[in-house]
Design a protein around this motif. Structure first.
Motif, PDB file in Angstrom:
ATOM      1  N   ASP A 189       4.159  10.116  -7.254  1.00  0.00           N
ATOM      2  CA  ASP A 189       5.173  10.411  -8.264  1.00  0.00           C
ATOM      3  C   ASP A 189       4.535  10.859  -9.580  1.00  0.00           C
ATOM      4  O   ASP A 189       5.127  11.642 -10.336  1.00  0.00           O
ATOM      5  CB  ASP A 189       6.035   9.168  -8.531  1.00  0.00           C
ATOM      6  CG  ASP A 189       7.040   8.930  -7.414  1.00  0.00           C
ATOM      7  OD1 ASP A 189       7.288   9.866  -6.627  1.00  0.00           O
ATOM      8  OD2 ASP A 189       7.571   7.809  -7.318  1.00  0.00           O
ATOM      9  N   LYS A 190       3.320  10.377  -9.841  1.00  0.00           N
ATOM     10  CA  LYS A 190       2.647  10.681 -11.113  1.00  0.00           C
ATOM     11  C   LYS A 190       1.727  11.892 -11.017  1.00  0.00           C
ATOM     12  O   LYS A 190       1.464  12.540 -12.030  1.00  0.00           O
ATOM     13  CB  LYS A 190       1.832   9.469 -11.569  1.00  0.00           C
ATOM     14  CG  LYS A 190       2.682   8.247 -11.915  1.00  0.00           C
ATOM     15  CD  LYS A 190       1.802   7.048 -12.238  1.00  0.00           C
ATOM     16  CE  LYS A 190       2.646   5.807 -12.513  1.00  0.00           C
ATOM     17  NZ  LYS A 190       1.806   4.605 -12.753  1.00  0.00           N
ATOM     18  N   ARG A 191       1.223  12.170  -9.812  1.00  0.00           N
ATOM     19  CA  ARG A 191       0.247  13.240  -9.657  1.00  0.00           C
ATOM     20  C   ARG A 191       0.925  14.495  -9.124  1.00  0.00           C
ATOM     21  O   ARG A 191       1.237  14.612  -7.953  1.00  0.00           O
ATOM     22  CB  ARG A 191      -0.860  12.800  -8.704  1.00  0.00           C
ATOM     23  CG  ARG A 191      -1.761  11.712  -9.253  1.00  0.00           C
ATOM     24  CD  ARG A 191      -2.600  12.202 -10.429  1.00  0.00           C
ATOM     25  NE  ARG A 191      -3.481  13.288 -10.033  1.00  0.00           N
ATOM     26  CZ  ARG A 191      -4.740  13.079  -9.599  1.00  0.00           C
ATOM     27  NH1 ARG A 191      -5.219  11.850  -9.498  1.00  0.00           N
ATOM     28  NH2 ARG A 191      -5.506  14.093  -9.269  1.00  0.00           N
ATOM     29  N   HIS A 192       1.155  15.441 -10.004  1.00  0.00           N
ATOM     30  CA  HIS A 192       1.875  16.651  -9.603  1.00  0.00           C
ATOM     31  C   HIS A 192       1.028  17.565  -8.722  1.00  0.00           C
ATOM     32  O   HIS A 192       1.565  18.449  -8.050  1.00  0.00           O
ATOM     33  CB  HIS A 192       2.346  17.409 -10.845  1.00  0.00           C
ATOM     34  CG  HIS A 192       3.303  16.619 -11.699  1.00  0.00           C
ATOM     35  ND1 HIS A 192       4.529  16.207 -11.238  1.00  0.00           N
ATOM     36  CD2 HIS A 192       3.189  16.144 -12.967  1.00  0.00           C
ATOM     37  CE1 HIS A 192       5.150  15.518 -12.193  1.00  0.00           C
ATOM     38  NE2 HIS A 192       4.353  15.464 -13.244  1.00  0.00           N
ATOM     39  N   ASP A 193      -0.309  17.379  -8.726  1.00  0.00           N
ATOM     40  CA  ASP A 193      -1.150  18.203  -7.859  1.00  0.00           C
ATOM     41  C   ASP A 193      -1.128  17.714  -6.421  1.00  0.00           C
ATOM     42  O   ASP A 193      -1.752  18.295  -5.550  1.00  0.00           O
ATOM     43  CB  ASP A 193      -2.592  18.235  -8.369  1.00  0.00           C
ATOM     44  CG  ASP A 193      -3.232  16.850  -8.404  1.00  0.00           C
ATOM     45  OD1 ASP A 193      -2.489  15.848  -8.433  1.00  0.00           O
ATOM     46  OD2 ASP A 193      -4.475  16.772  -8.420  1.00  0.00           O
ATOM     47  N   ARG A 194      -0.375  16.636  -6.162  1.00  0.00           N
ATOM     48  CA  ARG A 194      -0.263  16.124  -4.797  1.00  0.00           C
ATOM     49  C   ARG A 194       1.134  16.329  -4.235  1.00  0.00           C
ATOM     50  O   ARG A 194       1.512  15.675  -3.279  1.00  0.00           O
ATOM     51  CB  ARG A 194      -0.632  14.637  -4.754  1.00  0.00           C
ATOM     52  CG  ARG A 194      -2.034  14.364  -5.269  1.00  0.00           C
ATOM     53  CD  ARG A 194      -3.067  15.132  -4.429  1.00  0.00           C
ATOM     54  NE  ARG A 194      -4.329  15.247  -5.124  1.00  0.00           N
ATOM     55  CZ  ARG A 194      -5.297  14.347  -5.038  1.00  0.00           C
ATOM     56  NH1 ARG A 194      -5.126  13.276  -4.317  1.00  0.00           N
ATOM     57  NH2 ARG A 194      -6.431  14.532  -5.679  1.00  0.00           N
ATOM     58  N   THR A 195       1.913  17.192  -4.842  1.00  0.00           N
ATOM     59  CA  THR A 195       3.247  17.497  -4.312  1.00  0.00           C
ATOM     60  C   THR A 195       3.097  18.396  -3.089  1.00  0.00           C
ATOM     61  O   THR A 195       2.062  19.020  -2.891  1.00  0.00           O
ATOM     62  CB  THR A 195       4.108  18.194  -5.371  1.00  0.00           C
ATOM     63  OG1 THR A 195       3.406  19.346  -5.858  1.00  0.00           O
ATOM     64  CG2 THR A 195       4.387  17.268  -6.542  1.00  0.00           C
ATOM     65  N   PRO A 196       4.104  18.484  -2.244  1.00  0.00           N
ATOM     66  CA  PRO A 196       3.986  19.292  -1.029  1.00  0.00           C
ATOM     67  C   PRO A 196       3.573  20.734  -1.314  1.00  0.00           C
ATOM     68  O   PRO A 196       3.986  21.338  -2.310  1.00  0.00           O
ATOM     69  CB  PRO A 196       5.393  19.224  -0.432  1.00  0.00           C
ATOM     70  CG  PRO A 196       5.935  17.916  -0.906  1.00  0.00           C
ATOM     71  CD  PRO A 196       5.381  17.758  -2.302  1.00  0.00           C
ATOM     72  N   ALA A 199       0.824  -1.211   0.000  1.00  0.00           N
ATOM     73  CA  ALA A 199       0.000   0.000   0.000  1.00  0.00           C
ATOM     74  C   ALA A 199       0.858   1.261   0.000  1.00  0.00           C
ATOM     75  O   ALA A 199       0.568   2.227  -0.729  1.00  0.00           O
ATOM     76  CB  ALA A 199      -0.920  -0.003   1.219  1.00  0.00           C
ATOM     77  N   THR A 200       1.917   1.264   0.801  1.00  0.00           N
ATOM     78  CA  THR A 200       2.797   2.436   0.877  1.00  0.00           C
ATOM     79  C   THR A 200       3.431   2.718  -0.476  1.00  0.00           C
ATOM     80  O   THR A 200       3.455   3.873  -0.940  1.00  0.00           O
ATOM     81  CB  THR A 200       3.886   2.212   1.933  1.00  0.00           C
ATOM     82  OG1 THR A 200       3.279   1.958   3.198  1.00  0.00           O
ATOM     83  CG2 THR A 200       4.784   3.435   2.043  1.00  0.00           C
ATOM     84  N   ASN A 201       3.917   1.696  -1.120  1.00  0.00           N
ATOM     85  CA  ASN A 201       4.561   1.904  -2.414  1.00  0.00           C
ATOM     86  C   ASN A 201       3.567   2.235  -3.508  1.00  0.00           C
ATOM     87  O   ASN A 201       3.895   2.982  -4.446  1.00  0.00           O
ATOM     88  CB  ASN A 201       5.406   0.675  -2.769  1.00  0.00           C
ATOM     89  CG  ASN A 201       6.707   0.627  -1.974  1.00  0.00           C
ATOM     90  OD1 ASN A 201       7.638   1.374  -2.237  1.00  0.00           O
ATOM     91  ND2 ASN A 201       6.755  -0.244  -0.962  1.00  0.00           N
ATOM     92  N   ALA A 202       2.343   1.745  -3.407  1.00  0.00           N
ATOM     93  CA  ALA A 202       1.305   2.133  -4.354  1.00  0.00           C
ATOM     94  C   ALA A 202       1.012   3.630  -4.227  1.00  0.00           C
ATOM     95  O   ALA A 202       0.859   4.344  -5.226  1.00  0.00           O
ATOM     96  CB  ALA A 202       0.035   1.316  -4.126  1.00  0.00           C
ATOM     97  N   CYS A 203       0.962   4.123  -2.989  1.00  0.00           N
ATOM     98  CA  CYS A 203       0.745   5.558  -2.768  1.00  0.00           C
ATOM     99  C   CYS A 203       1.918   6.383  -3.288  1.00  0.00           C
ATOM    100  O   CYS A 203       1.722   7.455  -3.885  1.00  0.00           O
ATOM    101  CB  CYS A 203       0.517   5.834  -1.290  1.00  0.00           C
ATOM    102  SG  CYS A 203      -1.058   5.239  -0.642  1.00  0.00           S
TER     103      CYS A 203
END
Length: 333
Positions: free
Chosen positions: A92-99, A83-87
């Motif tokens: 890594d693919k979703r740039h709208d979820r960067t810090p 699960a951790t690696n899936a997240c």
């Protein structure tokens, strides 16, 4: 979550299912972990719908990788690793979820969604649902961390994994995990509001008397169109955000109330309210239903999530919850 000793009954049964290719038994044994894995994904992503998707992705990956399960680690550990690696792959693919940039206030995450308490694991003692680590302030603060620091912090400080176990799950060295955790803790402390209690300290899961009283008063004020009563419930340094709209964070009770008034609150068309008390993220919340002129029913509009401190509302996070049946709220009254 210890992995020492021979395989336990679950692991032995699971290993037998893996070796026989018994998909039905495989599903039964993994399904019992769904709720805690979904909470884990939610902490990583801050979005309930994404957490649902990534939990399902975890089960798909687990089936495809079933031959890698040798029974040396607990089934639960193996699933958390997947699960951790899936997240992390998702982030890594979703740039709208960067810090979020540090100059932005913590609550301004357009993708943040509330987590319905009814979907939390049922065991009240389970560390994965400790109130301090499911409340919105903590979930938002974690989003300021780079993805791998985020994963390290959740594995080490929330789940309580030892450094070697977290390093193995993330394919990092123990030194890297230790360094990442130190940096993550510093950032987390900077992002959490200063008045909050230590997020690792023990605390009851139940709402306090203050929280229940303030929530009731908040709902009563809405139903009475009592602006003064509503204002009296707010701390002067209130932090208010309305999501998913960006740029809506307001600090200060006066500015928040001025914004509500300019938006027409308690004027015709926004003056016929009914409220339903609920909880999300183990926090008091009010589902706000509005009846507009000519409509026979009250329609679900917003969810107001309250953080109560010293008997007043210190943080108020509003969510547009139309079209979100997973919250378990009736769409109309």
């Amino acid at each position: 979550m210890t992995d020492t000793g021979p395989p336990a009954a679950d692991e032995a049964t699971f290993l037998a299912a893996v070796r026989s290719g018994d998909a039905a038994r495989f599903a039964v044994l993994t399904e019992r972990h769904r709720r805690e894995l979904q909470v884990h994904c939610y902490r990583m992503l801050a979005n309930y719908e994404d957490a649902q998707d990534l939990t399902q992705e975890t089960f798909l990956r687990a089936w495809h990788k079933r031959e890698t399960f040798k029974g040396n680690a607990a089934l639960r550990t193996w699933l958390y690793r997947i699960a951790t690696n899936a997240c992390l792959d998702f982030l890594d693919k979703r740039h709208d979820r960067t810090p979020v940039p540090s100059e932005l206030l913590g609550s301004e995450l357009p993708y943040l969604q509330p987590y319905p308490d009814g979907m939390l694991p049922e065991d009240p003692q389970e560390s994965v649902v400790a109130r301090e680590t499911i409340e919105l302030a903590f979930v938002v603060a974690v989003q300021h961390l780079p993805p791998r620091q985020r994963a390290v912090l959740v594995l080490r400080d929330v789940l309580g994994w030892p450094a070697p176990k977290a390093a193995d799950a993330l394919e990092l060295t123990v030194a890297s995990v230790t360094s990442a955790l130190q940096r993550a803790r510093v950032t987390l402390r900077e992002q959490l509001p200063g008045r909050r209690l230590d997020w690792r300290s023990p605390r009851t899961h139940e709402l306090s008397d203050d929280e229940r009283r303030v929530l009731k008063s908040y709902m009563d004020a809405h139903e009475r169109n009592d602006l003064d009563g509503l204002t009296a419930l707010l701390r002067d340094d209130l932090r208010f955000a309305m999501l998913p709209d960006p740029g809506t964070v307001v600090v200060g009770a006066r500015d928040a109330v001025d914004g509500w008034v300019s938006g027409g609150l308690f004027r015709r068309g926004k003056d016929d309210w009914r409220c339903v008390a609920t909880t999300v993220n183990r926090m008091p919340a009010a589902a706000l239903y509005l009846r507009t002129p000519g409509d026979p029913e009250y329609r679900l509009l917003n969810l107001a999530v309250l953080h109560v401190a010293d008997g007043k509302i210190a943080e108020l996070t509003g969510f547009d919850v139309t079209g979100q049946p997973w919250l378990g709220l009736p769409p109309a009254l």
